[in-house]
Design a protein around this motif. Structure first.
Motif, PDB file in Angstrom:
ATOM      1  N   ARG A   1       0.890  -1.326   0.099  1.00  5.42           N
ATOM      2  CA  ARG A   1      -0.009   0.102   0.100  1.00  5.42           C
ATOM      3  C   ARG A   1       0.759   1.249  -0.065  1.00  5.42           C
ATOM      4  NH1 ARG A   1      -2.964   1.321   5.212  1.00  5.42           N
ATOM      5  NH2 ARG A   1      -1.443   3.003   5.253  1.00  5.42           N
ATOM      6  N   PRO A   2       0.548   2.239  -0.947  1.00  3.60           N
ATOM      7  CA  PRO A   2       1.470   3.502  -0.911  1.00  3.60           C
ATOM      8  C   PRO A   2       1.143   4.154   0.564  1.00  3.60           C
ATOM      9  CG  PRO A   2      -0.409   3.655  -2.433  1.00  3.60           C
ATOM     10  CD  PRO A   2      -0.445   2.159  -1.749  1.00  3.60           C
ATOM     11  N   ALA A   3       2.119   5.073   0.811  1.00  2.00           N
ATOM     12  CA  ALA A   3       2.179   5.971   1.975  1.00  2.00           C
ATOM     13  C   ALA A   3       1.309   7.163   1.316  1.00  2.00           C
ATOM     14  CB  ALA A   3       3.425   6.467   2.338  1.00  2.00           C
ATOM     15  N   ARG A   4       0.623   7.781   2.340  1.00  2.05           N
ATOM     16  CA  ARG A   4      -0.223   9.058   2.140  1.00  2.05           C
ATOM     17  C   ARG A   4       0.734  10.273   2.356  1.00  2.05           C
ATOM     18  NH1 ARG A   4      -3.422   5.947   5.413  1.00  2.05           N
ATOM     19  NH2 ARG A   4      -3.479   7.658   7.046  1.00  2.05           N
ATOM     20  N   THR A   5       1.405  10.203   3.495  1.00  2.00           N
ATOM     21  CA  THR A   5       2.382  11.390   3.734  1.00  2.00           C
ATOM     22  C   THR A   5       3.793  10.877   3.903  1.00  2.00           C
ATOM     23  OG1 THR A   5       2.200  10.902   6.125  1.00  2.00           O
ATOM     24  CG2 THR A   5       0.387  12.093   5.173  1.00  2.00           C
ATOM     25  N   CYS A   6       4.573  11.934   3.647  1.00  2.00           N
ATOM     26  CA  CYS A   6       6.164  11.502   3.855  1.00  2.00           C
ATOM     27  C   CYS A   6       6.401  10.960   5.178  1.00  2.00           C
ATOM     28  CB  CYS A   6       7.130  12.740   3.421  1.00  2.00           C
ATOM     29  SG  CYS A   6       6.841  14.276   4.405  1.00  2.00           S
ATOM     30  N   GLU A   7       5.832  11.350   6.171  1.00  2.00           N
ATOM     31  CA  GLU A   7       6.089  10.907   7.562  1.00  2.00           C
ATOM     32  C   GLU A   7       5.531   9.473   7.717  1.00  2.00           C
ATOM     33  OE1 GLU A   7       4.949  11.414  12.307  1.00  2.00           O
ATOM     34  OE2 GLU A   7       4.462  13.009  10.840  1.00  2.00           O
ATOM     35  N   GLN A   8       4.495   9.171   7.167  1.00  2.00           N
ATOM     36  CA  GLN A   8       4.083   7.759   7.066  1.00  2.00           C
ATOM     37  C   GLN A   8       5.015   6.919   6.472  1.00  2.00           C
ATOM     38  OE1 GLN A   8       0.792   6.689   4.893  1.00  2.00           O
ATOM     39  NE2 GLN A   8      -0.140   5.405   6.480  1.00  2.00           N
ATOM     40  N   LEU A   9       5.691   7.421   5.190  1.00  2.00           N
ATOM     41  CA  LEU A   9       6.825   6.789   4.575  1.00  2.00           C
ATOM     42  C   LEU A   9       8.110   6.532   5.538  1.00  2.00           C
ATOM     43  CD1 LEU A   9       7.805   5.118   2.140  1.00  2.00           C
ATOM     44  CD2 LEU A   9       8.619   7.379   1.217  1.00  2.00           C
ATOM     45  N   MET A  10       8.383   7.684   6.122  1.00  2.00           N
ATOM     46  CA  MET A  10       9.368   7.777   7.130  1.00  2.00           C
ATOM     47  C   MET A  10       9.317   6.647   8.110  1.00  2.00           C
ATOM     48  SD  MET A  10      12.268   9.026   8.042  1.00  2.00           S
ATOM     49  CE  MET A  10      12.787   7.724   9.447  1.00  2.00           C
ATOM     50  N   ARG A  11       8.278   6.704   8.613  1.00  2.00           N
ATOM     51  CA  ARG A  11       8.022   5.593   9.710  1.00  2.00           C
ATOM     52  C   ARG A  11       8.195   4.191   9.289  1.00  2.00           C
ATOM     53  NH1 ARG A  11       6.414   7.139  14.586  1.00  2.00           N
ATOM     54  NH2 ARG A  11       5.839   9.249  14.984  1.00  2.00           N
TER      55      ARG A  11
END
Length: 126
Positions: free
Chosen positions: A25-35
């Protein structure tokens, strides 16, 4: 891992936090991707890390199978932009880890960009 808390420090269960992103599933935000990238380092998910790295700055390999680093915790300090409607964003964080007998802290301001198809990727960190 799916029944326990996510190692990214969100306080959510892995199955509803980073697990779905690791599953595609793709991240909605860059923070979500960072985590999710922090969790991927902790879980040694090299394919996910490479997939979520910008092609212009991505290394050929990470060799995590031989890495003895043990990730101990992530603290997000700030996020600039990087929301659902942004094309670019930054996350400042610190991550503690153990290497051998020593404990260290990595402090970074990571830059993320959204690719033309809409997917967030890590560009670089300072």
């Amino acid at each position: 891992m799916s029944a326990g808390l996510c190692v990214c420090g969100s306080g959510k269960k892995y199955a509803v936090c980073c697990g779905p992103l690791h599953g595609g599933r793709p991240a909605r935000t860059c923070e979500q991707l960072m985590r999710s990238r922090y969790s991927a380092y902790a879980l040694r998910l090299e394919p996910y890390l490479l997939q979520t790295w910008h092609p212009a700055t991505r290394p050929a390999r990470l060799n995590l199978e031989n890495d003895q680093t043990r990730w101990l915790g992530l603290k997000i300090h700030s996020r600039e932009k990087g929301g659902a409607d942004d094309r670019q964003g930054w996350v400042s964080f610190s991550a503690s880890y153990r290497s051998g007998q020593e404990t260290h802290t990595l402090n970074e301001r990571s830059e993320f960009v959204r690719l033309p198809e809409g997917r967030w990727v890590y560009l670089e960190g300072v």
